[in-house]
Design a protein around this motif. Structure first.
Motif, PDB file in Angstrom:
ATOM      1  N   ARG A  82      33.741 -10.403 -46.655  1.00 39.93           N
ATOM      2  CA  ARG A  82      32.957  -9.813 -47.759  1.00 39.93           C
ATOM      3  C   ARG A  82      31.598 -10.149 -47.625  1.00 39.93           C
ATOM      4  O   ARG A  82      30.911  -8.974 -48.308  1.00 39.93           O
ATOM      5  N   ASP A  83      31.146 -11.141 -47.434  1.00 37.25           N
ATOM      6  CA  ASP A  83      29.602 -11.445 -47.658  1.00 37.25           C
ATOM      7  C   ASP A  83      28.786 -10.570 -46.571  1.00 37.25           C
ATOM      8  O   ASP A  83      27.743  -9.824 -47.176  1.00 37.25           O
ATOM      9  N   THR A  84      29.324 -10.215 -45.314  1.00 39.54           N
ATOM     10  CA  THR A  84      28.471  -9.320 -44.502  1.00 39.54           C
ATOM     11  C   THR A  84      28.749  -7.737 -45.164  1.00 39.54           C
ATOM     12  O   THR A  84      27.602  -7.119 -45.037  1.00 39.54           O
ATOM     13  N   GLN A  85      29.881  -7.473 -45.685  1.00 37.57           N
ATOM     14  CA  GLN A  85      29.812  -6.111 -46.013  1.00 37.57           C
ATOM     15  C   GLN A  85      29.002  -5.959 -47.406  1.00 37.57           C
ATOM     16  O   GLN A  85      28.200  -5.073 -47.505  1.00 37.57           O
ATOM     17  N   HIS A  86      29.055  -6.856 -48.247  1.00 33.86           N
ATOM     18  CA  HIS A  86      28.373  -6.774 -49.356  1.00 33.86           C
ATOM     19  C   HIS A  86      26.931  -6.807 -49.076  1.00 33.86           C
ATOM     20  O   HIS A  86      26.136  -5.883 -49.594  1.00 33.86           O
ATOM     21  N   ALA A  87      26.504  -7.646 -48.350  1.00 34.28           N
ATOM     22  CA  ALA A  87      24.898  -7.768 -47.884  1.00 34.28           C
ATOM     23  C   ALA A  87      24.657  -6.436 -47.110  1.00 34.28           C
ATOM     24  O   ALA A  87      23.434  -5.804 -47.488  1.00 34.28           O
ATOM     25  N   ASN A  88      25.424  -5.946 -46.399  1.00 33.39           N
ATOM     26  CA  ASN A  88      24.937  -4.598 -45.591  1.00 33.39           C
ATOM     27  C   ASN A  88      24.794  -3.625 -46.886  1.00 33.39           C
ATOM     28  O   ASN A  88      23.774  -2.595 -46.572  1.00 33.39           O
ATOM     29  N   VAL A  89      25.643  -3.160 -47.675  1.00 35.18           N
ATOM     30  CA  VAL A  89      25.713  -2.371 -48.720  1.00 35.18           C
ATOM     31  C   VAL A  89      24.411  -2.359 -49.594  1.00 35.18           C
ATOM     32  O   VAL A  89      23.396  -1.611 -49.501  1.00 35.18           O
ATOM     33  N   ILE A  90      23.891  -3.678 -49.925  1.00 33.40           N
ATOM     34  CA  ILE A  90      22.596  -4.012 -50.709  1.00 33.40           C
ATOM     35  C   ILE A  90      21.498  -3.583 -49.942  1.00 33.40           C
ATOM     36  O   ILE A  90      20.679  -3.099 -50.553  1.00 33.40           O
ATOM     37  N   THR A  91      21.440  -4.093 -48.853  1.00 29.04           N
ATOM     38  CA  THR A  91      20.254  -4.139 -48.015  1.00 29.04           C
ATOM     39  C   THR A  91      20.000  -2.650 -47.484  1.00 29.04           C
ATOM     40  O   THR A  91      18.839  -1.991 -47.674  1.00 29.04           O
ATOM     41  N   ALA A  92      21.043  -1.771 -47.280  1.00 30.58           N
ATOM     42  CA  ALA A  92      21.119  -0.494 -47.091  1.00 30.58           C
ATOM     43  C   ALA A  92      20.736   0.328 -48.324  1.00 30.58           C
ATOM     44  O   ALA A  92      19.938   1.266 -48.226  1.00 30.58           O
ATOM     45  N   ALA A  93      21.185  -0.072 -49.264  1.00 30.24           N
ATOM     46  CA  ALA A  93      20.774   0.748 -50.629  1.00 30.24           C
ATOM     47  C   ALA A  93      19.262   0.587 -50.834  1.00 30.24           C
ATOM     48  O   ALA A  93      18.560   1.731 -51.177  1.00 30.24           O
ATOM     49  N   LYS A  94      18.744  -0.703 -50.815  1.00 28.69           N
ATOM     50  CA  LYS A  94      17.269  -0.743 -50.818  1.00 28.69           C
ATOM     51  C   LYS A  94      16.445   0.137 -49.868  1.00 28.69           C
ATOM     52  O   LYS A  94      15.590   0.712 -50.194  1.00 28.69           O
ATOM     53  N   GLN A  95      16.824   0.058 -48.390  1.00 29.05           N
ATOM     54  CA  GLN A  95      16.136   0.701 -47.419  1.00 29.05           C
ATOM     55  C   GLN A  95      16.355   2.441 -47.717  1.00 29.05           C
ATOM     56  O   GLN A  95      15.221   3.121 -47.373  1.00 29.05           O
ATOM     57  N   ALA A  96      17.427   2.632 -48.346  1.00 30.56           N
ATOM     58  CA  ALA A  96      17.483   4.282 -48.341  1.00 30.56           C
ATOM     59  C   ALA A  96      16.740   4.726 -49.752  1.00 30.56           C
ATOM     60  O   ALA A  96      16.692   5.862 -50.122  1.00 30.56           O
ATOM     61  N   GLY A  97      16.397   3.474 -50.687  1.00 31.46           N
ATOM     62  CA  GLY A  97      15.568   4.187 -51.826  1.00 31.46           C
ATOM     63  C   GLY A  97      16.525   4.275 -53.051  1.00 31.46           C
ATOM     64  O   GLY A  97      16.173   4.845 -54.214  1.00 31.46           O
ATOM     65  N   VAL A  98      17.779   3.585 -53.299  1.00 32.77           N
ATOM     66  CA  VAL A  98      18.563   3.627 -54.413  1.00 32.77           C
ATOM     67  C   VAL A  98      17.775   2.836 -55.254  1.00 32.77           C
ATOM     68  O   VAL A  98      17.269   1.808 -54.998  1.00 32.77           O
ATOM     69  N   ARG A  99      17.887   3.153 -56.533  1.00 30.53           N
ATOM     70  CA  ARG A  99      16.993   2.431 -57.364  1.00 30.53           C
ATOM     71  C   ARG A  99      18.075   1.384 -58.348  1.00 30.53           C
ATOM     72  O   ARG A  99      17.664   0.393 -58.741  1.00 30.53           O
ATOM     73  N   HIS A 100      19.527   2.025 -58.231  1.00 32.48           N
ATOM     74  CA  HIS A 100      20.196   0.984 -59.362  1.00 32.48           C
ATOM     75  C   HIS A 100      21.522   1.025 -58.617  1.00 32.48           C
ATOM     76  O   HIS A 100      22.315   1.761 -58.223  1.00 32.48           O
ATOM     77  N   VAL A 101      22.216  -0.460 -58.479  1.00 34.72           N
ATOM     78  CA  VAL A 101      23.403  -0.626 -57.734  1.00 34.72           C
ATOM     79  C   VAL A 101      24.121  -1.377 -59.153  1.00 34.72           C
ATOM     80  O   VAL A 101      23.805  -2.351 -59.596  1.00 34.72           O
TER      81      VAL A 101
END
Length: 448
Positions: A82-101
């Motif tokens: 789960r740690d790898t998966q959640h970290a991937n989503v959070i870093t990808a969201a920031k890289q893609a320009g998502v504002r709010h998670v």
């Protein structure tokens, strides 16, 4: 206009959240993430943009999150990295320009040292990573799902009582439907930035209270009978659960009984704007009262022919007990209610009977040919294909039904409904996936 994306679009919570959003915002503003978009054809048909992506594939996530403003991160499954998966989503969201998670965690008391195996530590990691990312965040700590109550109280609660580790701690469970409504509210409203909510249903319950409620609903005594943690784990192993799942359930029940879920904030009701479904209402709907009255013809089959009992002792004994008592006993399996289906053997033409999980909506019943995740279809499935007219007994009531295998969007809708009632059904389909697609059969009122 903001673009909203929901991960886990083919799972229970993700699909329900998108369905809730479809009642509030136009579909062109909605996107969903799925490892296999072909499993979300019903959502695609309603105009939702289903994007392919995998929590383990960072690049696929960056591509899928393009143009998204707000994102719901449905937490990864237990017993995975789960740690790898959640970290991937959070870093990808920031890289893609998502504002709010928005992240869905499990309810947790900060002053409790209770730990749910495979969940708690991963939730803490994800919450901290999200807060440190610089993204706007909202953390929604979900309580026990009402749909999971059956798994906690055991397969034979109506027959042998509520046998769980002792403790008077309480939890206010909530349905996935109500929690999905809360997810939708945070995705569509302002004012929830950098906030943590602890969500809970409208009424708290201990396992002792749960036994009393089942007694009232069922119409006969369902006692509260505490057991040791070891006995509780062994009971689930005896019913075919893998050890890691049995120990997982034990950790949850111990935490509930010990008071780790006792916090009840009212956050859920404030978010959704109505009183959440209570555990009593949920039980009344999914563990219905079974009539004590029997008519002289109650035991008469509506299909003619010689009945050949199952060679499996457990199946044979449950069917006999269910029929003899009009569904008052032998009425549960793996924590949920059952129906008994009578059909003709494909080869012998003789009557066969089997108890199957009760999945009903508007007078139509669904049965899944999961066979516990085995590589082949169960024998009863071949019987229904050969002769689709069957007898269904639900409690004391018997009726003729016609069976048909459902496909496409209709199948997807029923699977989502079935998974909401019985989360383990999705696991069984996943186990069988390498060898076959698990058929879903609908039983509809017959004019025959």
């Amino acid at each position: 206009m903001e673009k909203l994306l929901v991960t886990g679009a083919t799972g229970n919570l993700g699909r329900l959240t998108l369905q809730a959003l479809l009642t509030q915002v136009p579909p062109h503003r909605l996107a969903g993430l799925a490892r296999d978009p072909s499993r979300a054809t019903d959502l695609v048909g309603q105009g939702v943009d289903i994007r392919k992506g995998d929590y383990f594939d960072h690049d696929s996530l960056v591509e899928a999150f393009a143009g998204v403003d707000r994102l719901l991160l449905v937490s990864a499954e237990a017993f995975t990295d789960r740690d790898t998966q959640h970290a991937n989503v959070i870093t990808a969201a920031k890289q893609a320009g998502v504002r709010h998670v928005i992240f869905t965690a499990v309810q947790r008391r900060e002053d409790s040292d209770a730990r749910q195996i495979g969940v708690t530590d991963g939730d803490i990691f994800a919450e901290n990573a999200l807060k440190a990312s610089g993204l706007t965040y909202t953390i929604l700590r979900h309580p026990t799902f009402a749909e999971s109550l059956g798994a906690y109280i055991g397969a034979d609660a109506y027959d042998t009582g509520v046998r769980v580790p002792e403790g008077d701690g309480t939890v206010a469970p909530a349905t996935r439907h109500d929690l999905a409504a809360a997810n939708a509210a945070v995705l569509t409203q302002n004012g929830h930035e950098n906030t943590t909510y602890t969500l809970s249903g409208s009424e708290a319950v201990s396992f002792r209270d749960l036994a009393n409620a089942l007694t009232e609903i069922h119409g006969s005594d369902v006692p509260y009978l505490p057991v040791t943690a070891e006995e509780y784990t062994e009971s689930h192993l005896a019913h075919g659960f893998p050890r890691e799942v049995a120990e997982f359930l034990t950790s949850w029940v111990i935490a509930i009984a010990g008071g780790a879920f006792s916090e009840n904030t009212g956050d859920l009701e404030r978010l959704i704007g109505y009183r959440p479904t209570s555990y009593r209402e949920f039980l009344a709907q999914h563990h219905p009262r079974l009539s004590q009255a029997e008519t002289p013809d109650a035991a008469k089959d509506l299909l003619e022919g010689e009945y050949v009992p199952s060679p499996d002792p457990a199946t044979r004994e449950q069917v006999e007990l269910y029929e003899r008592t009009g569904g008052r006993e032998g009425a549960t399996m793996m924590g949920g209610p059952v129906v008994v289906v009578t059909m003709r053997g494909a080869r012998s033409g003789k009557l066969r009977k089997v108890a199957l999980m009760r999945i009903e909506r508007d007078g139509v019943y669904a049965i899944g040919a999961s066979a516990g995740g085995q590589a082949r279809h169960p024998n009863w499935f071949h019987n229904l294909v050969a002769d689709p007219v069957v007898q269904l007994q639900d409690g004391p009531d018997r009726r003729l039904m016609t069976a048909r295998v459902t496909e496409g969007p209709e199948r997807d809708r029923w699977l989502a409904y079935a998974d909401g009632l019985y989360p383990f059904f999705a696991d069984m389909r996943a186990r069988a996936a390498d060898d076959r697609e698990v058929p879903l059969v609908l039983l509809e009122p017959s004019e025959s």
